[in-house]
Design an enzyme around this catalytic site. Structure first.
Site, PDB file in Angstrom:
ATOM      1  N   TRP A 101       0.825  -1.209   0.000  1.00 25.05           N
ATOM      2  CA  TRP A 101       0.000   0.000   0.000  1.00 25.05           C
ATOM      3  C   TRP A 101       0.853   1.249   0.000  1.00 25.05           C
ATOM      4  O   TRP A 101       0.545   2.218  -0.695  1.00 25.05           O
ATOM      5  CB  TRP A 101      -0.990   0.007   1.169  1.00 25.05           C
ATOM      6  CG  TRP A 101      -2.091  -0.985   0.961  1.00 25.05           C
ATOM      7  CD1 TRP A 101      -2.388  -2.063   1.736  1.00 25.05           C
ATOM      8  CD2 TRP A 101      -3.040  -1.008  -0.126  1.00 25.05           C
ATOM      9  NE1 TRP A 101      -3.444  -2.762   1.197  1.00 25.05           N
ATOM     10  CE2 TRP A 101      -3.870  -2.137   0.071  1.00 25.05           C
ATOM     11  CE3 TRP A 101      -3.264  -0.191  -1.233  1.00 25.05           C
ATOM     12  CZ2 TRP A 101      -4.909  -2.472  -0.819  1.00 25.05           C
ATOM     13  CZ3 TRP A 101      -4.303  -0.520  -2.115  1.00 25.05           C
ATOM     14  CH2 TRP A 101      -5.105  -1.636  -1.898  1.00 25.05           C
ATOM     15  N   ASP A 171      -2.055   6.572   6.617  1.00 26.38           N
ATOM     16  CA  ASP A 171      -3.066   5.669   6.066  1.00 26.38           C
ATOM     17  C   ASP A 171      -3.349   4.652   7.174  1.00 26.38           C
ATOM     18  O   ASP A 171      -2.522   3.816   7.490  1.00 26.38           O
ATOM     19  CB  ASP A 171      -2.505   4.970   4.815  1.00 26.38           C
ATOM     20  CG  ASP A 171      -3.479   3.935   4.242  1.00 26.38           C
ATOM     21  OD1 ASP A 171      -4.541   3.703   4.848  1.00 26.38           O
ATOM     22  OD2 ASP A 171      -3.165   3.365   3.181  1.00 26.38           O
ATOM     23  N   LYS A 195     -12.808  -1.995   6.360  1.00 28.39           N
ATOM     24  CA  LYS A 195     -12.074  -2.922   7.217  1.00 28.39           C
ATOM     25  C   LYS A 195     -12.545  -2.862   8.659  1.00 28.39           C
ATOM     26  O   LYS A 195     -12.896  -3.862   9.234  1.00 28.39           O
ATOM     27  CB  LYS A 195     -10.575  -2.660   7.119  1.00 28.39           C
ATOM     28  CG  LYS A 195     -10.003  -3.248   5.839  1.00 28.39           C
ATOM     29  CD  LYS A 195      -9.119  -2.351   5.067  1.00 28.39           C
ATOM     30  CE  LYS A 195      -8.859  -2.941   3.688  1.00 28.39           C
ATOM     31  NZ  LYS A 195      -8.001  -2.112   2.885  1.00 28.39           N
TER      32      LYS A 195
HETATM   33  C1  LIG Z   1      -7.421  -1.603   1.840  1.00 29.99           C
HETATM   34  C2  LIG Z   1      -6.332  -0.612   1.961  1.00 29.99           C
HETATM   35  C3  LIG Z   1      -6.177   0.429   1.031  1.00 29.99           C
HETATM   36  C4  LIG Z   1      -7.060   0.573  -0.191  1.00 29.99           C
HETATM   37  O1  LIG Z   1      -8.307   0.968   0.180  1.00 29.99           O
HETATM   38  P1  LIG Z   1      -9.444   1.308  -0.894  1.00 29.99           P
HETATM   39  O2  LIG Z   1     -10.531   1.789  -0.017  1.00 29.99           O
HETATM   40  O3  LIG Z   1      -9.739   0.034  -1.620  1.00 29.99           O
HETATM   41  O4  LIG Z   1      -8.913   2.350  -1.810  1.00 29.99           O
HETATM   42  C5  LIG Z   1      -5.155   1.344   1.238  1.00 29.99           C
HETATM   43  N1  LIG Z   1      -4.343   1.241   2.291  1.00 29.99           N
HETATM   44  C6  LIG Z   1      -4.461   0.247   3.201  1.00 29.99           C
HETATM   45  C7  LIG Z   1      -3.524   0.192   4.359  1.00 29.99           C
HETATM   46  C8  LIG Z   1      -5.458  -0.710   3.063  1.00 29.99           C
HETATM   47  O5  LIG Z   1      -5.581  -1.691   3.964  1.00 29.99           O
END
Ligand SMILES: *Cc1c(COP(=O)(O)O)cnc(C)c1O
Length: 359
Positions: A101, A171, A195
């Site tokens: 990511w 993030d 999540k």
């Molecule tokens: C799932 C995830 C993403 C991507 O998320 P989207 O909502 O599909 O754009 C980005 N960073 C992390 C750490 C993730 O777990």
């Protein structure tokens, strides 16, 4: 009614009481004669939902007044663009590279300025969280970006880097609301909802007010934090049903005892699985002990055949989506807030039986 333990990395399990509440209110929400999906986003019924969602979210995470909470769309992936578009004023940012990511965030940010990778764990296949060495940062950086929990690799920051005056951007998609954090350490926190917060379609941003309003001239209106901040996340139609579901999840969390209690439960859940892995000579974990995630736990046997057999047995036992990410292989158990400890116990029991049988 059939319900399985779903170990998916995302979209992932939601608390059953939340689904049941949504079911109960689905066709006729609060005596409106409509579902939430059919409510105008300008109606008082929906405005109450979004205001309550924000209030609960702020209370749960103890968010200070000088931070705005934005309910957006586009996923965490859209934040990979919004962050540089809004924060890159001097044209230079620092990123810590910890996996699949973070590299996507880095690649996107490079379109907007100079990016320095100030720490990386690529040398050991992202199996640990790298230290940010002293002297790597200076005032020329607009911000420092980290991925607090690496969903695919199963690592997490145990402590956050000290960035002084430079805003720390995180993030937090896969571990937001899983443990207590000090919001004031961050300039921006963003997370896709699917999540730990609710269904897909909603992305939440927590941003310090002074970081709003600096978007470059060419920034699309929908990607400017100011647009959404000025209109209370109602500039255009927001993901109304996802916001409603997030509100129900926040109510569930509050009833359960808040983030402090949730963290305690998450630590117990993760300990159950890690203790088993540490005592096993059959299953292995690719992650260094000091960098272990509480949310995503990759593990493997010694062969692809045994991994496939394990995943098949697990499915039969009602333990779903345990296949590891294709870049890591093996298995991955994502045990977000909504996964009850009974699910983790069942997984560990199955691992023990499997080890007995095949070792
Ligand atoms: C799932 C995830 C993403 C991507 O998320 P989207 O909502 O599909 O754009 C980005 N960073 C992390 C750490 C993730 O777990």
């Amino acid at each position: 009614m059939k319900r399985v333990y779903n170990f998916s990395a995302g979209p992932s399990m939601l608390p059953l009481p939340v689904l049941e509440k949504a079911q109960q209110e689905l066709v006729n929400y609060a005596d409106t004669g409509m579902s939430v999906m059919e409510l105008s986003h300008r109606s008082s019924a929906f405005v109450e939902i979004i205001e309550e969602a924000e209030k609960l979210f702020r209370e749960l995470l103890n968010i200070p007044e000088q931070y705005k909470v934005l309910f957006l769309q586009g996923g965490a992936t859209q934040q990979f663009s919004m962050v540089p578009l809004n924060l890159m004023k001097k044209g230079k940012a620092a990123y810590i590279h910890t996996g699949s990511w973070s590299i996507k965030a880095i690649k996107e940010a490079k379109k907007y300025g100079d990016i320095d990778m100030v720490a990386s764990s690529e040398d050991k296949n992202f199996s640990y969280i790298p230290q940010l060495e002293n002297g790597k940062l200076d005032k020329s950086y607009d911000y420092v970006h980290i991925t607090t929990n690496n969903t695919i690799e199963g690592t997490a920051f145990a402590a956050f880097p000290e960035t002084g005056e430079i805003p720390l951007v995180a993030d937090m998609s896969s571990n937001i609301m899983s443990e207590e954090i000090d919001i004031t350490k961050f300039g921006v926190i963003y997370a896709g909802a699917q999540k730990n917060i609710g269904p897909a379609g909603l992305t939440i941003v927590i941003i310090r007010e002074d970081l709003i309003g600096g978007a470059r001239e060419s920034c699309p209106v929908m990607l400017d934090y100011q647009t959404h901040s000025d209109k209370g996340s109602l500039y255009n139609t927001p993901p109304t049903f996802a916001i409603y579901m997030a509100k129900l999840v926040f109510e569930w969390l509050q009833e359960l005892g808040g983030i402090k209690k949730m963290e305690k439960m998450n630590r117990e859940k993760a300990k159950l699985l890690y203790d088993f892995l540490d005592g096993s000579s059959f299953f292995t974990s690719p992650v260094e002990k000091g960098s272990r995630s509480l949310m995503n736990i990759p593990f493997a046997t010694k062969s692809d055949e045994l991994n496939a057999a394990f995943i098949k047995e697990a499915k039969t036992a009602g333990l779903e989506t345990l296949k590891g990410h294709r870049s890591v292989g093996g298995m991955r158990a994502s045990i977000y807030n909504a996964m009850p400890i009974e699910g983790v116990q069942k997984l560990v029991d199955l691992m023990r039986d499997f080890e007995e049988k095949y070792r």
